[in-house]
Structure formats: C-alpha cells, structure tokens
Design a protein around this motif. Structure first.
Motif, short mmCIF file in Angstrom:
data_model
loop_
_atom_site.label_atom_id
_atom_site.label_comp_id
_atom_site.label_asym_id
_atom_site.label_seq_id
_atom_site.Cartn_x
_atom_site.Cartn_y
_atom_site.Cartn_z
N GLN A 109 49.29 -34.26 0.49
CA GLN A 109 49.86 -34.06 -0.69
C GLN A 109 49.28 -35.28 -1.57
OE1 GLN A 109 51.66 -31.38 -1.81
NE2 GLN A 109 50.81 -30.75 -0.08
N GLN A 110 48.23 -35.96 -1.03
CA GLN A 110 47.90 -37.17 -1.84
C GLN A 110 46.30 -37.22 -2.32
OE1 GLN A 110 48.65 -40.50 0.58
NE2 GLN A 110 50.82 -40.32 0.31
N PHE A 111 46.02 -37.68 -3.15
CA PHE A 111 44.60 -38.10 -3.70
C PHE A 111 43.97 -38.76 -2.88
CE2 PHE A 111 40.97 -39.75 -5.99
CZ PHE A 111 40.58 -38.49 -6.91
N ILE A 112 42.66 -38.37 -2.48
CA ILE A 112 41.89 -39.13 -1.59
C ILE A 112 40.46 -39.47 -2.09
CG2 ILE A 112 40.92 -37.25 -0.66
CD1 ILE A 112 41.24 -38.69 2.33
N ARG A 113 40.18 -40.75 -1.61
CA ARG A 113 38.55 -41.33 -2.11
C ARG A 113 38.21 -41.96 -0.86
NH1 ARG A 113 37.17 -46.08 -3.94
NH2 ARG A 113 39.18 -46.92 -4.32
N ARG A 114 36.83 -41.56 -0.65
CA ARG A 114 36.53 -42.24 0.54
C ARG A 114 34.96 -41.85 0.67
NH1 ARG A 114 36.33 -39.96 5.79
NH2 ARG A 114 37.05 -41.60 6.72
N ALA A 165 28.25 -24.23 4.58
CA ALA A 165 26.89 -25.10 4.21
C ALA A 165 27.30 -26.59 4.58
CB ALA A 165 26.88 -25.13 2.55
N PHE A 166 28.59 -26.87 4.63
CA PHE A 166 28.92 -28.33 5.04
C PHE A 166 30.27 -28.29 5.82
CE2 PHE A 166 26.33 -28.77 1.51
CZ PHE A 166 25.20 -29.59 1.86
N ARG A 167 30.41 -28.93 6.75
CA ARG A 167 31.69 -29.52 7.49
C ARG A 167 31.95 -30.86 7.37
NH1 ARG A 167 33.01 -24.66 10.39
NH2 ARG A 167 30.95 -23.44 11.26
N TYR A 168 33.28 -31.18 7.62
CA TYR A 168 33.57 -32.45 7.53
C TYR A 168 33.46 -33.00 9.01
CZ TYR A 168 35.96 -31.72 3.08
OH TYR A 168 36.20 -31.51 1.76
N ALA A 169 33.07 -34.24 9.07
CA ALA A 169 32.95 -34.78 10.40
C ALA A 169 33.72 -36.04 10.61
CB ALA A 169 31.30 -34.99 10.47
N GLU A 170 34.24 -36.28 11.79
CA GLU A 170 34.78 -37.39 12.18
C GLU A 170 36.42 -37.22 11.83
OE1 GLU A 170 32.94 -40.99 10.94
OE2 GLU A 170 31.63 -40.81 12.60
N VAL A 171 36.63 -36.97 10.41
CA VAL A 171 38.17 -36.69 9.87
C VAL A 171 37.85 -35.67 8.87
CG1 VAL A 171 37.78 -38.47 8.16
CG2 VAL A 171 39.90 -37.98 8.94
N ASN A 172 38.89 -34.59 8.88
CA ASN A 172 39.09 -33.79 7.92
C ASN A 172 40.03 -34.28 7.13
OD1 ASN A 172 40.42 -31.36 6.67
ND2 ASN A 172 39.83 -29.89 8.11
N PRO A 173 39.68 -34.66 5.91
CA PRO A 173 40.25 -35.23 4.83
C PRO A 173 41.58 -34.82 3.97
CG PRO A 173 38.31 -34.93 3.76
CD PRO A 173 38.21 -34.50 5.16
N ASN A 174 41.46 -33.57 3.95
CA ASN A 174 42.38 -32.63 3.17
C ASN A 174 42.91 -31.45 3.71
OD1 ASN A 174 39.93 -31.08 3.39
ND2 ASN A 174 39.16 -31.98 1.27
N GLY A 175 42.55 -31.20 5.15
CA GLY A 175 43.13 -30.24 5.76
C GLY A 175 42.58 -28.90 5.69
N SER A 176 41.25 -28.88 5.20
CA SER A 176 40.53 -27.58 5.11
C SER A 176 40.32 -26.82 6.33
CB SER A 176 39.00 -27.95 4.46
OG SER A 176 39.09 -28.44 3.22
N LEU A 177 40.41 -25.54 6.63
CA LEU A 177 40.38 -24.62 7.34
C LEU A 177 38.95 -24.88 7.86
CD1 LEU A 177 42.35 -21.50 6.45
CD2 LEU A 177 43.28 -23.42 7.53
N ASN A 178 38.84 -24.89 9.18
CA ASN A 178 37.62 -24.73 10.01
C ASN A 178 36.81 -25.99 9.36
OD1 ASN A 178 38.73 -22.16 10.63
ND2 ASN A 178 36.45 -21.22 10.67
#
Length: 235
Positions: A109-114, A165-178
């Motif tokens: 529930q927060q804006f993220i920047r990384r 096309a792309f997956r998050y690696a190391e950390v999923n920053p926003n809870g995206s499925l898969n």
C-alpha cells in the motif's frame, strides 16, 4: 533515415520527455504526440510513457485508454506497429485490452522507488530482441499501483505461451502474481512493463553498477531493439 518513434503525452504524464531523450540517444527521432489528437504523424513506433495520466482518477490508465489518440494507437498495434508501455503506459495498455490482466495497488500500500533487478524472459519481441534469455538487468522502478493480477486461466496462458517478458528478481516489490514485471502480446509488437528503461540509457544518469555509480544503461537496448526491428522491416 532514422525511424520516428512517437511518445504520447497525457495530462499527468511525467516521463514523456525522458522517453523522448532515450529514443534520441538510441538513434531514432522522437515525435511528440498529444492525447487529444487522432494524428500519429506517420510514426513507426509508439511509446506510452510513465506518469499519472488524468491524475489516476477512476483507475490508473483507465481514462487515458479511451482518449482520442488511443483509438489510433490500438489500431496501429493491431496492424503490427511496435508499442511500448512504461509504468502508467503499461496500465494504459492493460486498460485498452492490448495486454491482459490488471494492475492494482502495491501489496504494501505504499509508493516504491528503487533500482530493480529483472530477469529477461521473452526476447522474441520488437522491444527485447537485443537481450538474452535469462539475462539479469537493472532498471529503475517507481510506482504505487504496480501489482500485476490476472485470473488463473490468464496466468496459465501467459506462462504456457511465453508471454511474460520480465520477472522481478531477488525481491517482488509490489506483490505481482508470478513475479510478473512485464508482458508481451502474442505477436510480440506490444510490450508493457512497470520499471522505467528510459531512466537507464546513459552512463552517469542510470542505476549504480559494480563498475561505477550511476553507470547502468540496461534500458538502452529496449529502444535499440525497436530501431533495429524497424530498420530490418524497411530493408
């Protein structure tokens, strides 16, 4: 002659000038397109940039998806024109049904920047073919509504047809499925992702790397891929 790549500006777009700059650095001609027009100005490809189109009222991208220019963008995409949606642009592509699923508020529930590490999954697209399958890249991420969701049937199709096309690696920053960070359509001309490749195109202004601070340029190949694809089509 260099390809002409249009960048649409909606009310609330923030990264349209950054996208134009990235296109210029990559070697193409950026063309400013306005949300209220029906004229694509004979561009060869289109970028829907990041920001908060129409203030993200209703749902992010929902109002922009029915703006006048999107009638032409959707028709062009169906004809095979390369279209890239970045962050809010990805949300617009989903709301316009050029890509499936939806994007909701981040799980925390927060804006993220990384600076976000990604795994390249699909290199058979107009925007990714200069990457290698399984390659890890670092692209800046900044969003509040980046959680990708879809029903089980859609997720199974995306996985089975290689449309992630792309997956998050190391950390999923926003809870995206898969761990989904970006998608492609079946034809490979439409790509959307939440991270911002236009912010990683020039040494001195990109993410930190082991070699030097702010030296990351992993986003440049998005735009170079499109230029090469368009050049090959002409020749």
């Amino acid at each position: 002659m260099a390809p002409r790549i249009g960048v649409v500006t909606f009310p609330g777009s923030l990264d349209d000038r950054d996208a134009q700059r990235a296109i210029r650095i990559a070697g193409a001609e950026p063309v400013a397109l306005w949300h209220a027009d029906h004229d694509l100005q004979s561009v060869d490809a289109i970028v829907l940039p990041g920001g908060f189109s129409y203030g993200d009222y209703l749902r992010p991208g929902a109002i922009a998806a029915v703006s006048p220019i999107m009638t032409e963008v959707i028709a062009a995409a169906h004809r095979g024109m390369p279209v890239l949606g970045i962050c809010n642009g990805f949300q617009v592509l989903v709301e316009a049904h050029l890509l499936p699923g939806g994007l909701i508020r981040n799980a925390h529930q927060q804006f993220i920047r990384r600076d976000q590490r990604l795994v390249v999954e699909n290199v058979d697209t107009a925007w990714t073919h200069l990457y290698s399958p399984g390659e890890e890249i670092v692209i800046p991420l900044k969003n509040g509504d980046g959680g990708y969701v879809a029903n089980d049937e859609t997720l199974k199709r995306l996985e089975g047809e290689g449309l992630i096309a792309f997956r998050y690696a190391e950390v999923n920053p926003n809870g995206s499925l898969n761990d989904i960070a970006g998608l492609s359509n079946e034809r490979g001309n439409v790509v959307g992702l939440m991270p911002h490749p236009e912010h990683a195109v020039e040494a001195g202004f990109g993410p930190d790397t082991p070699e030097a601070m702010s030296s990351g340029t992993d986003g440049l190949r998005f735009f170079q891929s499109a230029i090469e694809a368009l050049t090959a089509r002409v020749s």
